[in-house]
Motif scaffolding. Structure first.
Motif, PDB file in Angstrom:
ATOM      1  N   SER A  91       0.828  -1.215   0.000  1.00  0.00           N
ATOM      2  CA  SER A  91       0.000   0.000   0.000  1.00  0.00           C
ATOM      3  C   SER A  91       0.857   1.258   0.000  1.00  0.00           C
ATOM      4  O   SER A  91       0.654   2.188   0.795  1.00  0.00           O
ATOM      5  N   ASN A  92       1.814   1.290  -0.922  1.00  0.00           N
ATOM      6  CA  ASN A  92       2.722   2.428  -1.055  1.00  0.00           C
ATOM      7  C   ASN A  92       2.360   3.197  -2.326  1.00  0.00           C
ATOM      8  O   ASN A  92       2.770   2.812  -3.418  1.00  0.00           O
ATOM      9  N   PRO A  93       1.581   4.306  -2.228  1.00  0.00           N
ATOM     10  CA  PRO A  93       1.089   5.004  -3.428  1.00  0.00           C
ATOM     11  C   PRO A  93       2.191   5.479  -4.360  1.00  0.00           C
ATOM     12  O   PRO A  93       2.113   5.311  -5.574  1.00  0.00           O
ATOM     13  N   LEU A  94       3.246   6.101  -3.799  1.00  0.00           N
ATOM     14  CA  LEU A  94       4.330   6.602  -4.640  1.00  0.00           C
ATOM     15  C   LEU A  94       5.100   5.446  -5.285  1.00  0.00           C
ATOM     16  O   LEU A  94       5.513   5.529  -6.449  1.00  0.00           O
ATOM     17  N   GLY A  95       5.279   4.383  -4.530  1.00  0.00           N
ATOM     18  CA  GLY A  95       5.950   3.206  -5.083  1.00  0.00           C
ATOM     19  C   GLY A  95       5.127   2.569  -6.184  1.00  0.00           C
ATOM     20  O   GLY A  95       5.667   2.146  -7.217  1.00  0.00           O
ATOM     21  N   VAL A  96       3.805   2.529  -5.980  1.00  0.00           N
ATOM     22  CA  VAL A  96       2.914   1.977  -7.008  1.00  0.00           C
ATOM     23  C   VAL A  96       2.993   2.809  -8.280  1.00  0.00           C
ATOM     24  O   VAL A  96       3.071   2.264  -9.391  1.00  0.00           O
ATOM     25  N   LEU A  97       2.999   4.162  -8.139  1.00  0.00           N
ATOM     26  CA  LEU A  97       3.065   5.039  -9.310  1.00  0.00           C
ATOM     27  C   LEU A  97       4.349   4.806 -10.104  1.00  0.00           C
ATOM     28  O   LEU A  97       4.329   4.670 -11.330  1.00  0.00           O
ATOM     29  N   THR A  98       5.473   4.756  -9.389  1.00  0.00           N
ATOM     30  CA  THR A  98       6.767   4.601 -10.059  1.00  0.00           C
ATOM     31  C   THR A  98       6.895   3.251 -10.745  1.00  0.00           C
ATOM     32  O   THR A  98       7.258   3.162 -11.927  1.00  0.00           O
ATOM     33  N   VAL A  99       6.581   2.196 -10.011  1.00  0.00           N
ATOM     34  CA  VAL A  99       6.756   0.850 -10.557  1.00  0.00           C
ATOM     35  C   VAL A  99       5.703   0.551 -11.616  1.00  0.00           C
ATOM     36  O   VAL A  99       5.995  -0.095 -12.629  1.00  0.00           O
ATOM     37  N   ALA A 100       4.471   1.039 -11.419  1.00  0.00           N
ATOM     38  CA  ALA A 100       3.417   0.811 -12.409  1.00  0.00           C
ATOM     39  C   ALA A 100       3.793   1.451 -13.735  1.00  0.00           C
ATOM     40  O   ALA A 100       3.601   0.861 -14.810  1.00  0.00           O
ATOM     41  N   THR A 101       4.353   2.675 -13.654  1.00  0.00           N
ATOM     42  CA  THR A 101       4.768   3.359 -14.876  1.00  0.00           C
ATOM     43  C   THR A 101       5.829   2.549 -15.615  1.00  0.00           C
ATOM     44  O   THR A 101       5.742   2.343 -16.829  1.00  0.00           O
ATOM     45  N   LYS A 102       6.826   2.092 -14.875  1.00  0.00           N
ATOM     46  CA  LYS A 102       7.896   1.301 -15.485  1.00  0.00           C
ATOM     47  C   LYS A 102       7.350   0.012 -16.085  1.00  0.00           C
ATOM     48  O   LYS A 102       7.712  -0.370 -17.205  1.00  0.00           O
ATOM     49  N   THR A 103       6.434  -0.639 -15.370  1.00  0.00           N
ATOM     50  CA  THR A 103       5.876  -1.898 -15.838  1.00  0.00           C
ATOM     51  C   THR A 103       5.043  -1.719 -17.104  1.00  0.00           C
ATOM     52  O   THR A 103       5.229  -2.421 -18.103  1.00  0.00           O
ATOM     53  N   ILE A 104       4.130  -0.750 -17.074  1.00  0.00           N
ATOM     54  CA  ILE A 104       3.209  -0.532 -18.190  1.00  0.00           C
ATOM     55  C   ILE A 104       3.939  -0.071 -19.446  1.00  0.00           C
ATOM     56  O   ILE A 104       3.714  -0.586 -20.547  1.00  0.00           O
ATOM     57  N   PHE A 105       4.852   0.884 -19.278  1.00  0.00           N
ATOM     58  CA  PHE A 105       5.505   1.456 -20.446  1.00  0.00           C
ATOM     59  C   PHE A 105       6.573   0.545 -21.041  1.00  0.00           C
ATOM     60  O   PHE A 105       6.779   0.545 -22.249  1.00  0.00           O
ATOM     61  N   ASN A 106       7.238  -0.233 -20.204  1.00  0.00           N
ATOM     62  CA  ASN A 106       8.196  -1.193 -20.751  1.00  0.00           C
ATOM     63  C   ASN A 106       7.492  -2.242 -21.597  1.00  0.00           C
ATOM     64  O   ASN A 106       7.948  -2.583 -22.702  1.00  0.00           O
ATOM     65  N   LEU A 107       6.368  -2.753 -21.083  1.00  0.00           N
ATOM     66  CA  LEU A 107       5.632  -3.764 -21.845  1.00  0.00           C
ATOM     67  C   LEU A 107       5.036  -3.167 -23.113  1.00  0.00           C
ATOM     68  O   LEU A 107       5.062  -3.791 -24.181  1.00  0.00           O
ATOM     69  N   GLY A 108       4.519  -1.942 -23.015  1.00  0.00           N
ATOM     70  CA  GLY A 108       3.964  -1.292 -24.196  1.00  0.00           C
ATOM     71  C   GLY A 108       5.011  -1.041 -25.254  1.00  0.00           C
ATOM     72  O   GLY A 108       4.781  -1.253 -26.452  1.00  0.00           O
ATOM     73  N   ASN A 109       6.193  -0.598 -24.816  1.00  0.00           N
ATOM     74  CA  ASN A 109       7.275  -0.339 -25.759  1.00  0.00           C
ATOM     75  C   ASN A 109       7.774  -1.639 -26.388  1.00  0.00           C
ATOM     76  O   ASN A 109       8.049  -1.698 -27.591  1.00  0.00           O
ATOM     77  N   GLU A 110       7.883  -2.693 -25.587  1.00  0.00           N
ATOM     78  CA  GLU A 110       8.284  -3.995 -26.114  1.00  0.00           C
ATOM     79  C   GLU A 110       7.289  -4.481 -27.171  1.00  0.00           C
ATOM     80  O   GLU A 110       7.678  -5.059 -28.190  1.00  0.00           O
TER      81      GLU A 110
END
Length: 218
Positions: A91-110
């Protein structure tokens, strides 16, 4: 004379009834976000449309007019997803934002850089693009590439980015934000909390994701 007119109308109707080629783009780690989109794709395929579905998750049945392109997820994206699952449980909002961004955009770019999708973009044409949205607005750029309309599908709650995308006026105090929860009877406290979630969404999350989208799109 009447029979000739009926025959002409019938022939014109038959010639004008063409199946559409529809591309579903759904690069996500969420099976729950994929299931309703697959259901929609199956219905369109059963009605004669030529459907291509791009996703990491395969449909466990054979459907006529339904073609799948299964995405190969890299080790880096799998690692990002494991990290995302961990911060979600904390339940870490800032951690979720950072990691979610990395996860979503890496997969989208791939996805956009994969051999299968590059070949699809170079050799095929579609009449409609359906994007499985999860803050990956840059995928809508495929509609510009194929010169066709686009539809954005999201099975979750509202974000300010969706309001902005479709030009819907933002009712920050009334429309429940995805992070504020749903209340049958909204109190003043809940409406105030909802407003602050939208404010953070508009001022921080939207701008951050728009920046990352622009980097990937370019």
């Amino acid at each position: 004379m009447k029979s000739k007119a009926v025959a002409i109308v019938l022939i014109i109707s038959i010639l004008s009834c063409e199946a559409s080629r529809i591309l579903f783009m759904n690069p996500t780690f969420s099976k729950s976000h994929t299931i309703p989109l697959q259901a929609l794709a199956k219905i369109l395929a059963s009605r004669g449309h030529d459907v291509t579905f791009v996703s990491p998750f395969k449909l466990n049945e054979n459907v006529q007019n339904y073609r799948e392109i299964q995405l190969e997820v890299s080790a880096e994206s799998l690692k990002n997803f494991d990290e995302f699952s961990k911060v979600m449980s904390e339940s870490n909002p800032l951690g979720v934002l950072t990691v979610a961004t990395k996860t979503i955009f890496n997969l989208g770019n791939e996805t956009l850089q994969s051999t299968a999708i590059r070949h699809l973009m170079d050799t095929e044409q579609f009449d409609l693009i359906v994007v499985g949205w999860f803050t990956n607005s840059f995928l809508v750029g495929l509609a510009d590439h194929f010169k066709c309309p686009s539809v954005v599908f999201f099975s979750g709650s509202l974000f300010s980015m969706l309001h902005q995308m479709v030009g819907n006026p933002l009712a920050a105090a009334d429309a429940p934000h995805a992070m504020s929860g749903r209340k049958e009877h909204s109190t003043f406290y809940h409406r105030l909390t909802n407003f602050f979630f939208y404010a953070f969404d508009v001022l921080v999350i939207r701008n951050y994701f728009n920046y990352r989208s622009k980097v990937v799109y370019e």
